[in-house]
Scaffold this motif. Sequence first.
Motif, mmCIF file in Angstrom:
data_model
loop_
_atom_site.group_PDB
_atom_site.id
_atom_site.type_symbol
_atom_site.label_atom_id
_atom_site.label_comp_id
_atom_site.label_asym_id
_atom_site.label_seq_id
_atom_site.Cartn_x
_atom_site.Cartn_y
_atom_site.Cartn_z
ATOM 1 N N TYR A 1 1.006 -1.225 -0.158
ATOM 2 C CA TYR A 1 -0.351 -0.149 0.649
ATOM 3 C C TYR A 1 0.872 1.201 0.193
ATOM 4 O O TYR A 1 0.473 1.879 -0.760
ATOM 5 C CB TYR A 1 -0.941 0.673 1.689
ATOM 6 C CG TYR A 1 -1.742 0.940 0.912
ATOM 7 C CD1 TYR A 1 -3.143 1.382 0.622
ATOM 8 C CD2 TYR A 1 -1.936 2.498 2.235
ATOM 9 C CE1 TYR A 1 -4.132 2.534 0.476
ATOM 10 C CE2 TYR A 1 -2.661 3.510 1.577
ATOM 11 C CZ TYR A 1 -3.211 3.273 1.335
ATOM 12 O OH TYR A 1 -4.358 4.544 1.154
ATOM 13 N N THR B 1 2.776 1.590 -3.319
ATOM 14 C CA THR B 1 1.436 1.981 -4.853
ATOM 15 C C THR B 1 1.774 3.750 -4.539
ATOM 16 O O THR B 1 1.072 4.689 -5.175
ATOM 17 C CB THR B 1 0.550 0.801 -4.380
ATOM 18 O OG1 THR B 1 1.138 -0.350 -4.407
ATOM 19 C CG2 THR B 1 -0.637 1.607 -5.763
ATOM 20 N N SER C 1 -2.764 3.887 -13.774
ATOM 21 C CA SER C 1 -2.509 3.159 -12.791
ATOM 22 C C SER C 1 -4.037 3.545 -11.570
ATOM 23 O O SER C 1 -4.249 2.489 -10.924
ATOM 24 C CB SER C 1 -1.365 4.398 -12.045
ATOM 25 O OG SER C 1 -0.097 3.963 -12.152
ATOM 26 N N GLU D 1 -6.571 2.842 -13.455
ATOM 27 C CA GLU D 1 -7.938 2.441 -13.218
ATOM 28 C C GLU D 1 -7.561 0.107 -13.203
ATOM 29 O O GLU D 1 -8.086 0.272 -13.666
ATOM 30 C CB GLU D 1 -8.023 2.840 -15.382
ATOM 31 C CG GLU D 1 -9.009 3.740 -15.297
ATOM 32 C CD GLU D 1 -8.875 4.572 -16.761
ATOM 33 O OE1 GLU D 1 -8.480 3.262 -17.480
ATOM 34 O OE2 GLU D 1 -9.480 5.717 -16.879
ATOM 35 N N MET D 2 -6.188 0.821 -13.456
ATOM 36 C CA MET D 2 -5.511 -1.014 -13.396
ATOM 37 C C MET D 2 -5.462 -1.259 -11.513
ATOM 38 O O MET D 2 -5.120 -0.526 -10.785
ATOM 39 C CB MET D 2 -4.384 -0.797 -13.898
ATOM 40 C CG MET D 2 -4.443 -0.972 -15.200
ATOM 41 S SD MET D 2 -2.240 -1.199 -16.001
ATOM 42 C CE MET D 2 -3.533 -0.714 -17.572
ATOM 43 N N PHE D 3 -5.835 -2.342 -11.756
ATOM 44 C CA PHE D 3 -6.247 -3.189 -10.365
ATOM 45 C C PHE D 3 -4.647 -3.672 -9.972
ATOM 46 O O PHE D 3 -4.488 -4.170 -10.818
ATOM 47 C CB PHE D 3 -7.674 -4.931 -10.616
ATOM 48 C CG PHE D 3 -7.859 -5.211 -8.931
ATOM 49 C CD1 PHE D 3 -8.007 -4.343 -8.349
ATOM 50 C CD2 PHE D 3 -6.191 -6.233 -9.084
ATOM 51 C CE1 PHE D 3 -8.703 -4.853 -6.772
ATOM 52 C CE2 PHE D 3 -6.775 -6.970 -7.647
ATOM 53 C CZ PHE D 3 -7.686 -6.427 -6.703
ATOM 54 N N PRO D 4 -4.612 -3.999 -9.006
ATOM 55 C CA PRO D 4 -4.505 -3.542 -7.672
ATOM 56 C C PRO D 4 -4.300 -2.384 -7.486
ATOM 57 O O PRO D 4 -5.107 -1.926 -6.119
ATOM 58 C CB PRO D 4 -4.293 -4.627 -6.960
ATOM 59 C CG PRO D 4 -3.079 -4.856 -7.283
ATOM 60 C CD PRO D 4 -2.767 -4.822 -8.773
ATOM 61 N N SER D 5 -3.674 -1.352 -7.890
ATOM 62 C CA SER D 5 -3.481 0.085 -7.829
ATOM 63 C C SER D 5 -4.447 1.366 -7.864
ATOM 64 O O SER D 5 -4.588 1.558 -6.772
ATOM 65 C CB SER D 5 -2.844 0.228 -8.148
ATOM 66 O OG SER D 5 -2.815 0.559 -10.531
ATOM 67 N N SER D 6 -5.557 0.094 -8.518
ATOM 68 C CA SER D 6 -6.709 1.779 -8.590
ATOM 69 C C SER D 6 -7.778 1.223 -6.660
ATOM 70 O O SER D 6 -8.421 2.323 -6.669
ATOM 71 C CB SER D 6 -8.391 0.604 -9.401
ATOM 72 O OG SER D 6 -8.869 -0.726 -9.126
ATOM 73 N N LEU D 7 -6.877 0.021 -5.783
ATOM 74 C CA LEU D 7 -8.011 0.153 -5.038
ATOM 75 C C LEU D 7 -6.811 1.102 -3.685
ATOM 76 O O LEU D 7 -7.465 1.610 -3.007
ATOM 77 C CB LEU D 7 -7.401 -0.922 -3.884
ATOM 78 C CG LEU D 7 -8.529 -2.069 -4.778
ATOM 79 C CD1 LEU D 7 -7.598 -3.735 -4.509
ATOM 80 C CD2 LEU D 7 -9.795 -2.453 -4.492
ATOM 81 N N ASN E 1 -8.165 4.901 -5.525
ATOM 82 C CA ASN E 1 -9.429 4.976 -4.872
ATOM 83 C C ASN E 1 -9.417 5.210 -3.891
ATOM 84 O O ASN E 1 -10.765 6.329 -2.995
ATOM 85 C CB ASN E 1 -10.275 3.990 -4.810
ATOM 86 C CG ASN E 1 -10.863 3.590 -6.291
ATOM 87 O OD1 ASN E 1 -11.351 4.326 -7.242
ATOM 88 N ND2 ASN E 1 -11.480 2.853 -6.885
#
Length: 185
Positions: free
Chosen positions: A19, A22, A150, A152-158, A161
């Motif tokens: 985390y 990222t 970054s 829009e792509m998972f997992p960086s989208s988490l 957000n």
Amino acid sequence: MASLAIIFGIVVGIPLIWYALTYNGLVAKRNQCRNAFSSIDVNLAKRHDLIPNIVAAVKGYMAHERETLERLTALRSEARSLPPDSPARFAAEGGIADGLAHITMRAEAYPDLKASENFLHLQRLLAEVEEQISAARRAFNAAVMDLNNSIEMFPSSLVANSMNLKRQEPFEALASSRTNVTVQL
């Protein structure tokens, strides 16, 4: 007990490290977008400052040239309308000779101050500034694409957000700016 601590450390530590990495990567990409846009802004300001100054300089020289040529044209018309052996005709021809000598003297003293050279110089400077703006736009759009990927792509989208990062729009030319620029002097 030690193995439980290791498992707990892995289960909690690895996601926290992921985390943090990222998050820092997204912040760096957001700042890269801001920096790239700043380059566009600097170049646009450069264009805004440069164009009027160059045009004024070219106009200043052209005004001198235009004034001299208009005077020469008027003297030539006057000389043609006068009788060939009249003192007024001689005076008009003397004025033409003085005007031509003045133009020749200016051209010899300042060979770079020719209207055609000024136009070429103006065109080169405008093209250079436009190329710098274009390069800055490309850098900005590349940074925006990297950030948007970054976000829009998972997992960086988490993480994006949780940071409330929103998709950025690339810098596209307006339809009106896709036409050739006309500089009127």
